[in-house]
Design an enzyme around this catalytic site. Structure first.
Site, PDB file in Angstrom:
ATOM      1  N   HIS A 289      18.011  32.505  -4.818  1.00  0.00           N
ATOM      2  CA  HIS A 289      18.408  33.825  -5.309  1.00  0.00           C
ATOM      3  C   HIS A 289      17.165  34.682  -5.123  1.00  0.00           C
ATOM      4  CE1 HIS A 289      19.516  36.336  -9.179  1.00  0.00           C
ATOM      5  NE2 HIS A 289      19.119  37.089  -8.194  1.00  0.00           N
TER       6      HIS A 289
ATOM      7  N   LEU B 199      30.129  26.495 -13.148  1.00  0.00           N
ATOM      8  CA  LEU B 199      31.148  25.814 -13.956  1.00  0.00           C
ATOM      9  C   LEU B 199      30.725  25.680 -15.413  1.00  0.00           C
ATOM     10  CD1 LEU B 199      32.486  23.004 -11.565  1.00  0.00           C
ATOM     11  CD2 LEU B 199      33.598  25.154 -12.219  1.00  0.00           C
ATOM     12  N   ARG B 200      29.438  25.926 -15.693  1.00  0.00           N
ATOM     13  CA  ARG B 200      28.888  26.004 -17.067  1.00  0.00           C
ATOM     14  C   ARG B 200      28.796  24.671 -17.805  1.00  0.00           C
ATOM     15  NH1 ARG B 200      26.510  30.471 -15.739  1.00  0.00           N
ATOM     16  NH2 ARG B 200      27.707  32.390 -15.999  1.00  0.00           N
TER      17      ARG B 200
ATOM     18  N   ASP C  15      30.151  33.558  -6.525  1.00  0.00           N
ATOM     19  CA  ASP C  15      29.226  33.635  -7.663  1.00  0.00           C
ATOM     20  C   ASP C  15      30.007  33.775  -8.974  1.00  0.00           C
ATOM     21  OD1 ASP C  15      26.954  33.668  -9.212  1.00  0.00           O
ATOM     22  OD2 ASP C  15      26.366  35.718  -8.689  1.00  0.00           O
TER      23      ASP C  15
END
Lengths: 431, 319
Positions: free
Chosen positions: A184, A68-69, A310
């Site tokens: 990740h 969502l930054r 993603d």
């Protein structure tokens, strides 16, 4: 709050193994009854009727991997714009990643995100918090207080945990709280300056490669650590045949490991980079058709539990740079469901039940949230899908602030038509 | 100028690489370059084919000989040239490379000759500007005029390319010269060998019909042409072989190896050369070396490319 009667839709709820045409009644924000006769329910100011004939009525979709930054990179996305994009994509709940600035490694940041999400009042937002302080990979963040604040999972996200001891401790420590570690899997020294999948195409284009083994090596390590600690690990956006096969074998041994793949990894290959278009630059990279087939096989045989987007927005000017300078990632909230329908369901790789399972009850169970179900009494988060609607991807029409889609101009089939969150209609296409 | 009517068969306003050119297109460039070489008395004299045109050299990566060669080629055809160099990223000035290029195009240039450390940058540029774009090297991807001048030199010496065995020796992984040579030579019917340390020569080349070899000594007796590529130390993150000494023992073309080569072997190098590493002075300066012919032919090729792309973009010479 008005009540809703969804009429004549094909209700598919993997949590109950339900797939039949029914009328669904929503009262007081909850699923209250099935097979309600329309004529018995007066349609008036306090009762809305939605005709779902020919449509699929599914539990509100969950996307457990969304950038969502905000805070920090509001030029790419905000919590308001990102959650609006989520609704348009059919998602009623999303998990937002902690690689913000400042990172989500403290209660304060988590609470800020929750407050912004509440003010936006779009979909449900569950924070993913950092494994390590400042995502530096050195010492554990205060996970207990982060759980208390509402974190549902832990990850250092785009900074894979390189230190095996830190990963081991995180898995052990989170046993107390029964929360998953999300990683990740990628070994940094094998990816150095990598821009794309290492293979024939990267050789021809002379672009630095990200070899498949960079993912495989760390996946193997994480499985070992989950096995020895008994901790819960969830592997984010797997992209290689090797890592998926390791997950498959680990599951047969009873390791608490789950995994997700992203729509672009079962839809596109590294051939797309021949265009040098940075919208095809992502991490993990788009790989060759052998790996793409492995992603699909993993979805089909159940090795892969979750489909997550993603969603990685980047402002236009950032993606306009040279390919080595442009950031990794693509927006995908608003194409994810259509790609599942077009590239998995229509060709027969997955049936509706299995596909929806990976976008509803499976992520809910991994995260330990009471979502992803249409059982009577549960929150009325519902996604009504038009499975026939054929449309052309035009990011200019997206709710996301960014435009970096690798599917521009593609014709896709199926998308969310009506999205209900806690009994309130939050999105209706065309309105 | 009626001798250059072949230009009408050329339709590309940009030259981005050799991978996507046909054999006919490559031959057309070579023929045009040979004509221009003759018309300029061996690239020494001047013509006015591009009088009134402006060619911009946009070099984001250091270069001396390629930029000089393009500038001289443009001036030999009567064009004006402007130079724009920036070794750092355009971003360091807060501007994208596309903005930089559009600014230069706004000065009414007819062609941009671009070099950039990143593969694909000329391709992105071509999508964003109206003028001609000529790739003067994009990372390790392509260097089409280098490939063309190498092929022109071979053809000049041997009369044809078809049936020749050409080995590209050295740092294939990091060489744009290698890639442009491979595409061009294959299309014209040569047998191409890539030879070098296994860390610098991908096995994937075999899938594209290129022979992969790790021993120079093993292939040497079969080769009609050796193109000795420079070790691109600056592009290597971790040195992919133990030492220059060991590299030279395995791959340097020296006097002793010359005794085992075909009698009429051609020795080429795209330059700049690391004397002692890839090639010893006795070979570089010996009778089989055509290194300086390559440089002269570079001018001819660049004249041809500037002329052909200009004509394609403008349907004719400057009025």
């Amino acid at each position: 709050m008005s009540n809703i009667l969804i009429k004549n839709g094909r209700v598919i709820d993997p949590s109950q193994g339900m797939d039949r045409v029914s009328n669904v009644l929503i009262e007081d924000g909850r699923i209250s009854a099935y097979d309600v006769k329309v004529e018995e329910k007066p349609i008036n100011g306090s009762m809305r009727l939605i005709d779902a004939t020919g449509k699929i009525v599914a539990p509100g979709l969950i996307d457990m991997h969304v950038h969502l930054r905000e805070p920090g990179r509001e030029e790419d996305e905000t919590i308001r714009s990102g959650t609006a994009a989520a609704l348009a994509g059919g998602f009623t709940s999303i998990v937002c990643t902690p690689n913000t600035n400042p990172p989500m490694d403290s209660q304060g940041t988590v609470q800020f995100v929750q407050r912004q999400a509440a003010e936006a009042d779009n979909c449900n937002v569950y924070p993913m918090a950092c494994i390590s302080k400042n995502r530096a990979g050195e010492e554990l963040a205060e996970m207990g207080t982060l759980v208390e604040a509402g974190a549902v999972a832990f990850s250092d996200e785009s900074s894979p945990v390189a230190n095996s001891e830190l990963m081991r401790r995180a898995l052990e420590y989170l046993l107390m709280f029964d929360k998953p570690v999300l990683n990740h899997p990628q070994v940094a020294e094998l990816t150095a300056d990598g821009v794309m999948h290492e293979g024939l195409v990267s050789m021809v284009l002379a672009l630095p490669g990200i070899p498949a083994e960079a993912e495989d090596v760390m996946t193997g390590r994480d499985i070992s650590l989950a096995e020895s600690t008994g901790g819960k690990i969830h592997m984010m956006h797997l992209s290689t045949a090797g890592s998926i096969d390791m997950i498959r074998r680990a599951k047969t041994r009873g390791v608490r490991v789950t995994a997700e793949v992203c729509p672009h990894h079962f839809s596109l290959t590294d051939e797309t980079l021949r265009s040098f278009d940075s919208n095809f630059k992502m991490n993990p990279p788009l790989r060759d058709s052998e790996h793409l087939d492995a992603c699909i096989a993993g979805l089909t045989d159940g090795t892969i539990d979750v489909i997550a987007s993603d969603h990685a927005p980047h402002a236009v000017e950032k993606k306009m740079q040279e390919l080595d300078q442009a950031p990794f990632g693509a927006i995908s909230l608003e194409t994810s469901l259509a790609l599942v329908i077009t590239n998995l369901i229509q060709p027969g790789h997955l049936d509706w039940m299995t596909a929806l399972e990976k976008m509803t009850i499976n992520p809910a169970q991994i995260l330990g949230i009471a979502k992803g179900t249409l059982q009577i009494g549960s929150d009325a988060d519902v996604t009504i899908i038009d499975p026939e609607d054929t449309w052309t991807v035009d990011p200019e029409k997206f709710y996301s602030k960014s435009r970096n889609s690798p599917f521009v101009g593609k014709s896709l089939t199926g998308r969310a038509e009506t999205v209900i969150v806690a009994g309130r209609v939050k999105f209706e296409r065309g309105s | 100028m009626d001798k250059l009517v072949a230009a009408e068969a050329w339709t590309r306003a940009d030259l981005l690489g050799l991978e996507h050119l046909s054999a006919e297109e490559i031959t057309l460039i070579l023929d045009t370059a040979e004509q221009l070489k003759t018309m300029t008395g061996g690239c020494a004299g001047k013509l006015d084919l591009l009088r009134g045109a402006t060619i911009a050299n946009l070099f984001f990566e250091n270069s001396t000989r390629t930029r000089t060669s393009f500038s001289l080629a443009a001036r030999r055809l009567g064009a004006d040239t402007i130079d724009f160099s920036s070794s750092g990223s355009s971003l360091s000035k807060g501007e994208t490379f596309i903005d930089t290029a559009k600014n230069i195009e706004a000065m009414n240039v007819d062609a941009i000759v671009v070099r950039h450390r990143t593969p694909g940058t000329p391709h992105l540029l071509a999508q964003n500007v109206e003028c001609c774009v000529v790739n003067a090297g994009d990372g390790a991807h392509e260097h089409p005029t280098q490939g063309l001048l190498d092929i022109m030199t071979i053809r000049e010496q041997r009369g044809q390319i078809e049936g020749l065995t050409v080995a590209l020796v050295g740092d294939i992984a990091h060489s744009r010269t290698a890639r442009s040579n491979i595409w061009g030579l294959q299309k014209l019917g040569a047998h191409v060998i890539v030879c070098g340390p296994s860390t610098l020569v991908s096995r994937h080349w075999e899938k594209l019909g290129v022979e992969v070899a790790y021993s120079l000594d093993a292939i040497l007796p079969r080769c009609d042409v050796l193109n000795l590529l420079r070790i691109q130390f600056e592009r290597q993150l971790m040195r992919p072989f133990p030492s220059v000494r060991e590299y030279a023992l395995l791959y340097a073309m020296n006097g002793e190896r010359m005794t085992r080569a075909k009698k009429n072997i051609l020795i080429m190098a795209p330059g700049p050369i690391n004397r002692g590493a890839e090639i010893t002075p006795e070979v570089a300066d010996g009778p089989h070396s055509v290194i300086l012919h390559q440089v002269t032919n570079g001018l001819a090729i660049r004249m041809a490319v500037l002329w052909l792309t200009y004509c394609a973009a403008n349907t004719g010479a400057p009025s």
